[in-house]
Enzyme design. Structure first.
Site, short mmCIF file in Angstrom:
data_model
loop_
_atom_site.label_atom_id
_atom_site.label_comp_id
_atom_site.label_asym_id
_atom_site.label_seq_id
_atom_site.Cartn_x
_atom_site.Cartn_y
_atom_site.Cartn_z
NE ARG A 138 10.14 -33.57 -38.01
CZ ARG A 138 9.61 -32.58 -37.27
NH1 ARG A 138 8.37 -32.66 -36.84
NH2 ARG A 138 10.32 -31.51 -36.99
CG HIS A 176 3.45 -30.88 -39.03
ND1 HIS A 176 4.53 -31.44 -39.64
CD2 HIS A 176 3.90 -30.49 -37.82
CE1 HIS A 176 5.59 -31.37 -38.84
NE2 HIS A 176 5.21 -30.79 -37.72
C1 OXD Z 1 8.76 -29.00 -34.70
C2 OXD Z 1 7.60 -29.09 -35.59
O1 OXD Z 1 9.70 -29.77 -34.86
O2 OXD Z 1 6.84 -28.10 -35.66
O3 OXD Z 1 8.77 -28.14 -33.82
O4 OXD Z 1 7.38 -30.10 -36.22
#
Ligand code: OXD
Length: 309
Positions: A224, A272
């Site tokens: 993250r 992402h």
């Molecule tokens: C997850 C994401 O947590 O896609 O699966 O970030």
């Protein structure tokens, strides 16, 4: 049984049609911000609004459409005793392993140099990469971290892993808890972050941590954005402590247009996408668990909401 689908997909029928096929006896609803309560038994969610928990008081469990449940745990009125279930793999770990391997090869196989040579019509062979010079350390040893570690170990990289608790993984040396973090970092040149985001792991990738890696270090962040202190990353790159960073996640997504990361040759940015949620595998997993839960059978992937993953 009533199931409520709560994710900001402009085409929710992409999800609800297959859910109906997989659970023909269930009533399926799509979240309507202005609608009445449907008294759902189960909710399938991605970053739901707090209105969900104000309105729906009969939920028996909530199923997260991702592996990371930080977006769900952030909802202030998430009932403490509600069963929260996260996605377990569902095709994500293979994608993550591929992504990490790709970023590693970009860093250690001179791919950019060879592409540039091609543009210039140059045939020039560079020194072969020595695996022993690229020890990899994987932070986080859940489904995804383990798959990444095993994949790289199978390609004969020296791989170590670090997590909060003890893990054992063939071919990977594992380290546990804060006391063993320094030893893990010292043996790592390529740092791969797959940690869950919790109060303990927020801002964990900071200048102090990066300074403990081996020279010419590379960071690959697929966890993250909040794991990484952005200014510390820039400082570590500027000071040559880090050679390169590949980032798939950011504190603010989409990454703002004026963000300094965009201009950096030594940062690779992807939006992402390191592991996309695969709809078929995801729905098969979630509907299977809903069926089991409804019939009183145990299910896996239940989150310890106190611990945060
Ligand atoms: C997850 C994401 O947590 O896609 O699966 O970030």
């Amino acid at each position: 049984m009533k199931i409520l689908f709560v994710a900001g997909d402009p085409k929710p029928e992409r999800w609800t049609v297959p859910i109906r096929e997989l659970l023909p006896d269930a009533e399926i609803y799509v979240w309507d911000p202005d609608g009445p309560a449907v008294n759902a038994d189960y909710a399938i969610v991605w970053q739901p609004p707090s209105a969900l928990f104000e309105r729906e008081k009969n939920l028996k469990a909530v199923f997260n459409l991702g592996a990371g449940i930080d977006g769900l745990l952030k909802v202030p009125n998430l009932p403490k005793d509600l069963t929260v279930v996260r996605l377990e793999d569902a095709g994500m770990s293979a994608q993550m392993a591929e992504y990490v391997l790709h970023q590693l090869l970009e860093a250690n196989r001179e791919m950019e140099t060879y592409r540039e040579q091609q543009r210039q019509g140059v045939w020039k062979i560079h020194r072969p990469m020595k695996r022993s010079e690229w020890p990899v350390g994987v932070m986080g040893l859940g489904h995804i971290g383990k798959r990444v570690a095993r994949t790289l170990a199978a390609l004969d990289y020296r791989v170590s892993g670090w997590a909060r608790g003890e893990h054992s993984l063939e071919g990977v040396s594992t380290h546990a808890g804060p006391d063993q973090l320094a030893g893990f970092l010292k043996s790592t040149r390529v740092l791969v972050n797959t940690l869950p985001l919790t109060d303990e792991t927020r801002d964990i990738i900071n200048y102090d941590l990066l300074s403990q890696l081996q020279p010419g270090a590379v960071l690959i962040n697929v966890g993250r954005g909040e794991h990484l202190v952005e200014d510390d990353l820039l400082r570590a790159l500027d000071e040559g402590i880090l050679r390169k960073a590949s980032l798939d996640v950011f504190r603010k997504e989409p990454l703002p247009e004026d963000h300094p990361f965009w201009q950096r040759e030594d940062i690779t940015i992807t939006p992402h996408i390191s592991a996309r949620t695969l709809r078929d595998a995801t729905l098969e997993q979630i509907t299977g668990k809903i069926r089991d839960h409804a019939q009183g059978r145990p299910i896996t992937g239940v989150v310890d909401t106190e611990r945060g993953y």
